[in-house]
Design a protein around this motif. Sequence first.
Motif: not given
Length: 134
Positions: A25-29, A31-37, A73-86
């Motif tokens: 998530v920290w590699e994202e734009k 706005i994605v990081r701001v929304l996540w926090v 930003a929400m589209a990124v956070l709700t999408a599958e992330d193959p690089a996620s640790r979880t």
Amino acid sequence: MSADNPTGPVPTWFPLRRQLLDSSVWEEKPIVRVLWVTLLLVASEPGRRGTVDITLRSLAGRACLSPEETTEAMAVLTAEDPASRTKHAGGRRVELIDPARDWGWRLVNWESFQKYQEAAAKAARQKANRDKNR
């Protein structure tokens, strides 16, 4: 007042794992990081239990983002992330509380985050007790 009481005081802090800096998530734009926090902060308010049951416009206001930026930003956070640790939920960070509406979200890994938060608070209490008894 208990943590389950939504009218109780809002905690003045919550721990963020340093690991966030190395996450996908920290590699994202920005706005994605701001929304996540922002989501982490809102979801940690008493009574929310990992949910952010507010409209997109309200969430945008809290994050100081436009509704369009929040949607992006929400589209990124709700999408599958193959690089996620979880790998739970395909690495998604957020999902809708109710798929019948387009607002209100649940943080997928909230329970593990909560366990970390409780462990950090316990460690802080133990350290304070040790320091006090010296």
